[in-house]
Design a protein around this motif. Sequence first.
Motif, PDB file in Angstrom:
ATOM      1  N   ALA A   1       9.372  -3.764  -5.947  1.00 26.58           N
ATOM      2  CA  ALA A   1      10.539  -3.277  -5.507  1.00 26.58           C
ATOM      3  C   ALA A   1      10.658  -2.462  -4.349  1.00 26.58           C
ATOM      4  CB  ALA A   1      11.585  -2.788  -6.710  1.00 26.58           C
ATOM      5  N   ARG A   2       9.721  -1.283  -4.423  1.00 26.90           N
ATOM      6  CA  ARG A   2       9.760  -0.309  -3.361  1.00 26.90           C
ATOM      7  C   ARG A   2       9.339  -0.948  -2.052  1.00 26.90           C
ATOM      8  NH1 ARG A   2       9.409   5.390  -4.113  1.00 26.90           N
ATOM      9  NH2 ARG A   2       8.868   6.266  -2.022  1.00 26.90           N
ATOM     10  N   ALA A   3       8.306  -2.048  -2.072  1.00 28.48           N
ATOM     11  CA  ALA A   3       7.648  -2.704  -0.845  1.00 28.48           C
ATOM     12  C   ALA A   3       8.756  -3.853  -0.304  1.00 28.48           C
ATOM     13  CB  ALA A   3       6.417  -3.360  -1.157  1.00 28.48           C
ATOM     14  N   GLY A   4       9.744  -4.432  -1.324  1.00 30.13           N
ATOM     15  CA  GLY A   4      10.402  -5.169  -0.824  1.00 30.13           C
ATOM     16  C   GLY A   4       9.881  -6.740  -0.873  1.00 30.13           C
ATOM     17  N   VAL A   5       8.991  -6.664  -1.941  1.00 32.27           N
ATOM     18  CA  VAL A   5       8.212  -8.271  -2.063  1.00 32.27           C
ATOM     19  C   VAL A   5       8.547  -8.561  -3.502  1.00 32.27           C
ATOM     20  CG1 VAL A   5       6.593  -7.722  -0.181  1.00 32.27           C
ATOM     21  CG2 VAL A   5       6.114  -6.992  -2.718  1.00 32.27           C
ATOM     22  N   GLY A   6       8.040  -9.674  -3.809  1.00 29.56           N
ATOM     23  CA  GLY A   6       7.964 -10.427  -5.076  1.00 29.56           C
ATOM     24  C   GLY A   6       7.006  -9.851  -5.861  1.00 29.56           C
ATOM     25  N   LYS A   7       7.189  -9.727  -7.229  1.00 31.97           N
ATOM     26  CA  LYS A   7       5.632  -9.111  -7.772  1.00 31.97           C
ATOM     27  C   LYS A   7       4.711 -10.223  -8.042  1.00 31.97           C
ATOM     28  CE  LYS A   7       7.137 -10.324 -12.759  1.00 31.97           C
ATOM     29  NZ  LYS A   7       7.544  -9.958 -13.916  1.00 31.97           N
ATOM     30  N   GLN A   8       5.023 -11.344  -7.739  1.00 34.17           N
ATOM     31  CA  GLN A   8       3.966 -12.813  -7.759  1.00 34.17           C
ATOM     32  C   GLN A   8       3.322 -12.568  -6.485  1.00 34.17           C
ATOM     33  OE1 GLN A   8       7.544 -12.933  -7.367  1.00 34.17           O
ATOM     34  NE2 GLN A   8       7.939 -14.230  -5.664  1.00 34.17           N
ATOM     35  N   THR A   9       3.711 -11.883  -5.403  1.00 35.54           N
ATOM     36  CA  THR A   9       2.894 -11.703  -4.084  1.00 35.54           C
ATOM     37  C   THR A   9       1.948 -10.800  -4.620  1.00 35.54           C
ATOM     38  OG1 THR A   9       5.034 -12.099  -2.689  1.00 35.54           O
ATOM     39  CG2 THR A   9       3.066 -10.733  -1.808  1.00 35.54           C
ATOM     40  N   ILE A  10       2.264  -9.563  -5.151  1.00 37.12           N
ATOM     41  CA  ILE A  10       1.291  -8.546  -5.757  1.00 37.12           C
ATOM     42  C   ILE A  10       0.098  -9.307  -6.385  1.00 37.12           C
ATOM     43  CG2 ILE A  10       0.813  -6.567  -6.985  1.00 37.12           C
ATOM     44  CD1 ILE A  10       3.346  -5.438  -5.875  1.00 37.12           C
ATOM     45  N   TYR A  11       0.470 -10.222  -7.565  1.00 39.08           N
ATOM     46  CA  TYR A  11      -0.350 -10.735  -8.593  1.00 39.08           C
ATOM     47  C   TYR A  11      -1.244 -11.804  -7.876  1.00 39.08           C
ATOM     48  CZ  TYR A  11       1.492  -8.344 -12.626  1.00 39.08           C
ATOM     49  OH  TYR A  11       1.909  -7.374 -13.410  1.00 39.08           O
ATOM     50  N   ARG A  12      -0.861 -12.279  -6.639  1.00 35.13           N
ATOM     51  CA  ARG A  12      -1.466 -13.293  -5.862  1.00 35.13           C
ATOM     52  C   ARG A  12      -2.541 -12.558  -5.313  1.00 35.13           C
ATOM     53  NH1 ARG A  12       2.389 -15.475  -3.193  1.00 35.13           N
ATOM     54  NH2 ARG A  12       2.172 -14.445  -1.205  1.00 35.13           N
ATOM     55  N   TRP A  13      -2.598 -11.358  -4.802  1.00 37.04           N
ATOM     56  CA  TRP A  13      -3.522 -10.557  -4.006  1.00 37.04           C
ATOM     57  C   TRP A  13      -4.387  -9.607  -5.123  1.00 37.04           C
ATOM     58  CZ3 TRP A  13       0.145  -9.226   0.225  1.00 37.04           C
ATOM     59  CH2 TRP A  13       0.575 -10.177   1.155  1.00 37.04           C
ATOM     60  N   TRP A  14      -3.842  -9.118  -6.101  1.00 38.04           N
ATOM     61  CA  TRP A  14      -4.485  -8.064  -7.020  1.00 38.04           C
ATOM     62  C   TRP A  14      -4.355  -8.337  -8.406  1.00 38.04           C
ATOM     63  CZ3 TRP A  14      -1.303  -6.191  -3.028  1.00 38.04           C
ATOM     64  CH2 TRP A  14      -1.840  -5.804  -1.907  1.00 38.04           C
ATOM     65  N   PRO A  15      -5.233  -8.066  -9.267  1.00 33.33           N
ATOM     66  CA  PRO A  15      -5.139  -8.531 -10.639  1.00 33.33           C
ATOM     67  C   PRO A  15      -4.608  -7.445 -11.408  1.00 33.33           C
ATOM     68  CG  PRO A  15      -7.348  -7.936 -10.333  1.00 33.33           C
ATOM     69  CD  PRO A  15      -6.673  -7.870  -8.897  1.00 33.33           C
ATOM     70  N   SER A  16      -4.122  -6.282 -10.943  1.00 33.57           N
ATOM     71  CA  SER A  16      -3.968  -5.245 -11.770  1.00 33.57           C
ATOM     72  C   SER A  16      -3.458  -4.247 -10.731  1.00 33.57           C
ATOM     73  CB  SER A  16      -4.967  -4.796 -12.746  1.00 33.57           C
ATOM     74  OG  SER A  16      -6.021  -4.143 -11.760  1.00 33.57           O
ATOM     75  N   LYS A  17      -2.443  -3.197 -11.598  1.00 31.93           N
ATOM     76  CA  LYS A  17      -2.106  -2.041 -10.819  1.00 31.93           C
ATOM     77  C   LYS A  17      -3.371  -1.188 -10.229  1.00 31.93           C
ATOM     78  CE  LYS A  17      -0.522   1.304 -13.622  1.00 31.93           C
ATOM     79  NZ  LYS A  17       0.139   2.250 -14.350  1.00 31.93           N
ATOM     80  N   SER A  18      -4.132  -1.041 -11.144  1.00 29.12           N
ATOM     81  CA  SER A  18      -5.462  -0.120 -10.792  1.00 29.12           C
ATOM     82  C   SER A  18      -6.201  -0.600  -9.515  1.00 29.12           C
ATOM     83  CB  SER A  18      -6.563   0.092 -11.657  1.00 29.12           C
ATOM     84  OG  SER A  18      -6.963  -1.236 -12.301  1.00 29.12           O
ATOM     85  N   ALA A  19      -6.059  -2.064  -9.365  1.00 30.75           N
ATOM     86  CA  ALA A  19      -6.697  -2.487  -8.336  1.00 30.75           C
ATOM     87  C   ALA A  19      -5.781  -2.271  -7.031  1.00 30.75           C
ATOM     88  CB  ALA A  19      -7.005  -4.165  -8.569  1.00 30.75           C
ATOM     89  N   VAL A  20      -4.563  -2.508  -7.066  1.00 27.59           N
ATOM     90  CA  VAL A  20      -3.567  -2.210  -5.934  1.00 27.59           C
ATOM     91  C   VAL A  20      -3.762  -0.897  -5.352  1.00 27.59           C
ATOM     92  CG1 VAL A  20      -1.308  -2.144  -5.147  1.00 27.59           C
ATOM     93  CG2 VAL A  20      -2.015  -3.784  -6.860  1.00 27.59           C
ATOM     94  N   LEU A  21      -3.871   0.104  -6.301  1.00 28.63           N
ATOM     95  CA  LEU A  21      -3.856   1.680  -5.935  1.00 28.63           C
ATOM     96  C   LEU A  21      -5.293   2.050  -5.249  1.00 28.63           C
ATOM     97  CD1 LEU A  21      -1.916   3.089  -9.093  1.00 28.63           C
ATOM     98  CD2 LEU A  21      -1.259   3.123  -6.726  1.00 28.63           C
TER      99      LEU A  21
ATOM    100  N   TYR B   1       0.788  -1.157   0.044  1.00 35.64           N
ATOM    101  CA  TYR B   1      -0.099   0.065  -0.072  1.00 35.64           C
ATOM    102  C   TYR B   1       0.825   1.140   0.050  1.00 35.64           C
ATOM    103  CZ  TYR B   1      -3.936  -2.803   1.436  1.00 35.64           C
ATOM    104  OH  TYR B   1      -5.397  -3.517   1.486  1.00 35.64           O
ATOM    105  N   ASP B   2       1.710   1.337   1.150  1.00 35.80           N
ATOM    106  CA  ASP B   2       2.454   2.423   1.040  1.00 35.80           C
ATOM    107  C   ASP B   2       3.448   2.704  -0.206  1.00 35.80           C
ATOM    108  OD1 ASP B   2       1.677   2.580   3.791  1.00 35.80           O
ATOM    109  OD2 ASP B   2       3.380   1.742   4.481  1.00 35.80           O
ATOM    110  N   ALA B   3       4.134   1.686  -0.733  1.00 39.93           N
ATOM    111  CA  ALA B   3       4.803   1.765  -1.926  1.00 39.93           C
ATOM    112  C   ALA B   3       3.852   2.386  -2.933  1.00 39.93           C
ATOM    113  CB  ALA B   3       5.386   0.593  -2.408  1.00 39.93           C
ATOM    114  N   ALA B   4       2.830   1.755  -3.152  1.00 43.17           N
ATOM    115  CA  ALA B   4       1.854   1.909  -4.456  1.00 43.17           C
ATOM    116  C   ALA B   4       1.729   3.633  -4.374  1.00 43.17           C
ATOM    117  CB  ALA B   4       0.613   1.243  -4.334  1.00 43.17           C
ATOM    118  N   LEU B   5       1.236   4.088  -3.188  1.00 40.51           N
ATOM    119  CA  LEU B   5       0.679   5.457  -2.977  1.00 40.51           C
ATOM    120  C   LEU B   5       1.864   6.125  -3.119  1.00 40.51           C
ATOM    121  CD1 LEU B   5      -1.375   5.144   0.029  1.00 40.51           C
ATOM    122  CD2 LEU B   5      -2.322   5.458  -2.239  1.00 40.51           C
ATOM    123  N   ALA B   6       3.183   6.038  -2.676  1.00 42.74           N
ATOM    124  CA  ALA B   6       4.157   6.941  -2.990  1.00 42.74           C
ATOM    125  C   ALA B   6       4.845   6.935  -4.194  1.00 42.74           C
ATOM    126  CB  ALA B   6       5.361   6.345  -1.876  1.00 42.74           C
TER     127      ALA B   6
END
Length: 211
Positions: free
Chosen positions: A43-63, A21-26
């Motif tokens: 990269a900003r959050a210090g996680v693998g991108k597969q972690t993000i795709y596991r929880w959200w389908p797209s950049k807009s959904a994360v934001l 969340y913090d990385a996306a908003l920043a």
Amino acid sequence: MTDAKAPDSSRRSERSRRAIYDAALALVVEVGYGRTTIEGIAARAGVGKQTIYRWWPSKSAVLMEAFLDLAGQGTDGPGATGEGPARSYAFPDTGDLAADLRTVLRATVDEMNNPVVEGPTRALAAEGVLDAALGAQFVEKLLDPAIRLYVDRLRVAEEAGQVRPGIDHRIATELFVGPLYHRWLLRTLPLTHAYADALVDYALAGLAPRP
């Protein structure tokens, strides 16, 4: 000797989620929506991108989720009765419609001027003009809930005889929030409590019961 406790995966997941969340908003503030990427957020959050795709389908959904989470945290301005671009609360009902509207519009001014909220809001609002799907989410999840609070409060005021009967509550709401958002978007003039108070005075003169 006691066994060491196993790592708490739910706590670890929550830390990762908050970091995302913090990385996306920043990033959306620093480089804009278009240049914000899943890879950059990871990269900003210090996680693998597969972690993000596991929880959200797209950049807009994360934001969008990050922004809704930001709204839910509460900030040092609006308080429990305010609402802003990303926020919805119980609309005050003291029986004094003008005072209640001033309270909420002043709170909105404070939040719009809060840099923590302002940057992501501008980025999402601007991108929503170009991306119809994101724009629809922005309206549905952020703007409409706040608009409904005004509509409900004006309906109560109509029943109490404080505004003339038969008004369109949605259009009436736009008399208050439309000019505020217009000035905020264009950055033409300062957004102040005095301006919010003037909007209430001018708009209520048009909504007042007529002989």
